[in-house]
Design an enzyme around this catalytic site. Structure first.
Site, short mmCIF file in Angstrom:
data_model
loop_
_atom_site.label_atom_id
_atom_site.label_comp_id
_atom_site.label_asym_id
_atom_site.label_seq_id
_atom_site.Cartn_x
_atom_site.Cartn_y
_atom_site.Cartn_z
N ASP A 36 0.87 -1.16 0.00
CA ASP A 36 0.00 0.00 0.00
C ASP A 36 0.92 1.23 0.00
O ASP A 36 2.13 1.10 0.19
CB ASP A 36 -0.88 -0.05 1.25
CG ASP A 36 -1.66 1.24 1.46
OD1 ASP A 36 -2.36 1.66 0.52
OD2 ASP A 36 -1.58 1.81 2.55
N ASP A 59 -0.12 5.23 1.11
CA ASP A 59 -0.36 6.14 2.23
C ASP A 59 -0.49 5.39 3.54
O ASP A 59 -1.32 4.49 3.67
CB ASP A 59 -1.65 6.95 2.00
CG ASP A 59 -1.39 8.25 1.26
OD1 ASP A 59 -0.35 8.88 1.54
OD2 ASP A 59 -2.21 8.64 0.44
#
Length: 237
Positions: free
Chosen positions: A14, A16
């Protein structure tokens, strides 16, 4: 401390909250949008919106239904993240602990025809590219953004596509996530999942049952395998 060592064909990160911290910018963007959309409960939104595509959050919290309006407002929101991240003395978009050493180690494996790692984000391509550039993270050829899927996290689609872009089975991939919606997405795709406690509480993350749970990526090391793939070491307190 327990040390676990295992091998995967690819790692799907991922962005953020996993690689970079854009919290100050996200708060600033919601504050900006509260000027247009009255009644937004920013604290409530921040507790549940992380890891979800901006288009889905704007549908839910701002009541937007027009696709043309959504497209325009998504662009405005994500531009506001970058702009507000450094406003009023804020620290800007920064790398999270442990990220630099892992990315430097894996950088040679970012290219096609068979990349061994991917970035799978709920952000748009424009914002994700800008945030990664600010953080000094190279964009891998296996790059999945909000526009690439019809259904975002917590659905499995983003991580299934990430595995496909790496040319490997999802069951042989490791997902690294900081959001409950992302953990759910990775598990639904059939991947092993490391949950990070960089943006949510231990209780919130445990509720989604990630395969492993650590504070941040400083508890993890990764090296490209001699015969492909990635060797992973996790130190669990």
């Amino acid at each position: 401390m327990e040390t676990l060592t295992f091998h995967v064909d690819a790692v799907l990160f991922d962005m953020d909250g996993t690689l970079v911290d854009s919290t100050t910018g996200v708060i600033g963007a919601w504050e900006t949008f509260a000027e247009t959309y009255s009644g937004l409960d920013i604290q409530n939104i921040l507790s549940s919106a992380h890891g979800v595509r901006t288009i889905d959050n704007l549908r839910k919290y701002c009541g937007l239904t027009s696709e043309a309006e959504l497209e325009k407002e998504v662009a405005r929101f994500e531009q506001a993240i970058v702009a507000s991240s450094t406003a009023n003395g804020r620290k800007g978009i920064t790398l999270l602990p442990g990220v630099r050493s892992i990315i430097d180690e894996l950088a040679p494996g970012k290219n096609n025809p068979k990349p061994c790692w991917a970035i799978v984000t709920s952000a748009t391509h424009a914002y994700a590219s800008a945030a990664l550039k600010i953080g000094g993270i190279p964009i891998p050829d296996a790059f999945v953004t909000a526009e690439d899927v019809t259904q975002g996290k917590p659905h499995p689609d983003p991580y299934l596509l990430g595995a496909q872009k790496c040319g490997v089975s999802p069951g042989k991939c490791l997902v690294v996530e900081d959001a409950p919606s992302g953990v759910a997405s990775g598990l639904a795709a059939g991947c092993v999942v490391i949950g990070l406690m960089t943006s949510h509480t231990k209780e919130q993350m445990e509720a989604k049952r990630p395969t492993y749970l650590v504070e941040n990526l400083s508890s993890v090391s990764m090296k490209m395998g001699a015969n492909g793939g990635i060797d992973v070491v996790i130190n669990i307190d």
